[in-house]
Scaffold this motif. Structure first.
Motif, mmCIF file in Angstrom:
data_model
loop_
_atom_site.group_PDB
_atom_site.id
_atom_site.type_symbol
_atom_site.label_atom_id
_atom_site.label_comp_id
_atom_site.label_asym_id
_atom_site.label_seq_id
_atom_site.Cartn_x
_atom_site.Cartn_y
_atom_site.Cartn_z
ATOM 1 N N ASP A 67 41.080 23.373 46.160
ATOM 2 C CA ASP A 67 41.805 22.291 46.812
ATOM 3 C C ASP A 67 42.625 22.812 47.996
ATOM 4 O O ASP A 67 42.630 24.016 48.300
ATOM 5 C CB ASP A 67 42.686 21.531 45.818
ATOM 6 N N GLY A 68 43.305 21.889 48.675
ATOM 7 C CA GLY A 68 44.034 22.256 49.877
ATOM 8 C C GLY A 68 45.166 23.231 49.648
ATOM 9 O O GLY A 68 45.393 24.132 50.460
ATOM 10 N N VAL A 69 45.902 23.060 48.554
ATOM 11 C CA VAL A 69 47.039 23.939 48.280
ATOM 12 C C VAL A 69 46.568 25.379 48.068
ATOM 13 O O VAL A 69 47.138 26.323 48.619
ATOM 14 C CB VAL A 69 47.824 23.437 47.046
ATOM 15 N N GLU A 70 45.516 25.550 47.276
ATOM 16 C CA GLU A 70 44.982 26.895 47.042
ATOM 17 C C GLU A 70 44.464 27.500 48.343
ATOM 18 O O GLU A 70 44.653 28.696 48.618
ATOM 19 C CB GLU A 70 43.873 26.839 45.999
ATOM 20 N N ALA A 71 43.814 26.681 49.152
ATOM 21 C CA ALA A 71 43.279 27.171 50.423
ATOM 22 C C ALA A 71 44.391 27.629 51.361
ATOM 23 O O ALA A 71 44.247 28.630 52.064
ATOM 24 C CB ALA A 71 42.441 26.085 51.086
ATOM 25 N N VAL A 72 45.503 26.898 51.378
ATOM 26 C CA VAL A 72 46.644 27.299 52.219
ATOM 27 C C VAL A 72 47.129 28.688 51.829
ATOM 28 O O VAL A 72 47.384 29.549 52.681
ATOM 29 C CB VAL A 72 47.798 26.288 52.109
ATOM 30 N N ALA A 73 47.267 28.906 50.530
ATOM 31 C CA ALA A 73 47.748 30.205 50.057
ATOM 32 C C ALA A 73 46.800 31.327 50.477
ATOM 33 O O ALA A 73 47.242 32.410 50.890
ATOM 34 C CB ALA A 73 47.910 30.172 48.538
ATOM 35 N N VAL A 74 45.492 31.076 50.386
ATOM 36 C CA VAL A 74 44.513 32.094 50.785
ATOM 37 C C VAL A 74 44.590 32.342 52.293
ATOM 38 O O VAL A 74 44.589 33.490 52.756
ATOM 39 C CB VAL A 74 43.087 31.670 50.382
ATOM 40 N N LEU A 75 44.679 31.267 53.076
ATOM 41 C CA LEU A 75 44.737 31.403 54.528
ATOM 42 C C LEU A 75 45.994 32.136 54.977
ATOM 43 O O LEU A 75 45.972 32.908 55.936
ATOM 44 C CB LEU A 75 44.679 30.024 55.190
ATOM 45 N N ARG A 76 47.079 31.915 54.282
ATOM 46 C CA ARG A 76 48.324 32.584 54.665
ATOM 47 C C ARG A 76 48.182 34.100 54.534
ATOM 48 O O ARG A 76 48.757 34.857 55.307
ATOM 49 C CB ARG A 76 49.476 32.093 53.788
#
Length: 216
Positions: A67-76
């Motif tokens: 989901d978006g929240v997990e993706a944000v953490a990975v992208l950061r």
């Protein structure tokens, strides 16, 4: 000397094709913005971000798989220079808190006009954190701490962005109050908060910063 500013490179992430393609199409016709790609979920968003190096990612929150929240953490962690703005229909407080803690630099709802979305992209690229008006007052304190060497995040509410734009146009407090249906005291308080959040001395610096942020 004439300088042409580079376009802001945007990646659009949404699991609904109609919405994903619609957002991409709307942004593609806006000056100063280039949509470099789209993705259907968080996993593809990470892969596309590594491949395309966008400046800003517009990310849905609820998607199958990653989901978006997990993706944000990975992208950061993998593309720290990329700024992620959550763009969703869900204004649930838990989603907002999780997204900001994961490293998102904004949380906006999909019902905003196309022009405002384009402004949001430019502001995100300039380092301004944006929260939808429905959650701004509750969640400003939930912003993640910047990592080593990162610039501190700046939170401006939609109302403060409107006021900053009018200040840059040379409007007086009385004129701003009349246009936005506010009292002069309320406008003065907003301007004081804007100056503090942007670390500015006066209205002249505020006007210059507004121009830098593309608000004119």
């Amino acid at each position: 000397m004439n300088e042409v500013a580079a376009s802001v490179r945007v990646l659009v992430v949404d699991d609904q094709r109609l919405i994903r393609d619609g957002i991409a199409s709307l942004l593609s016709i806006r000056p100063g913005i280039t949509v470099v790609g789209t993705a259907v979920d968080g996993r593809e968003a990470v892969a596309k971000a590594l491949e395309l190096c966008p400046d800003v990612v517009l990310m849905d929150v609820r998607m199958p798989g990653m989901d978006g929240v997990e993706a944000v953490a990975v992208l950061r962690g993998t593309v720290p220079e990329c700024r992620v703005v959550m763009l969703t229909t869900f204004d649930d407080k838990e989603y907002v808190v999780q997204a900001l803690r994961a490293g998102a630099c904004g949380y906006l709802l999909k019902d905003l006009p196309a022009g405002e979305l384009a402004h949001a992209v430019r502001l995100a690229h300039a380092g301004v954190t944006q929260l939808d008006a429905s959650v701004t007052h509750h969640l400003a304190a939930c912003l993640p701490c910047p990592g080593p060497g990162a610039e501190p995040g700046v939170v401006l509410s939609p109302r403060e962005i409107d006021i900053l734009r009018l200040v840059a146009q040379g409007r007086t407090n009385r004129e701003i109050a009349a246009q936005l249906y506010l009292s002069e005291g309320t406008v003065k308080n907003h301007i004081s908060r804007i100056l503090g959040r942007l670390a500015l001395r006066d209205r002249t610096q505020a006007a210059l910063r507004a121009r830098d942020l593309g608000l004119l």
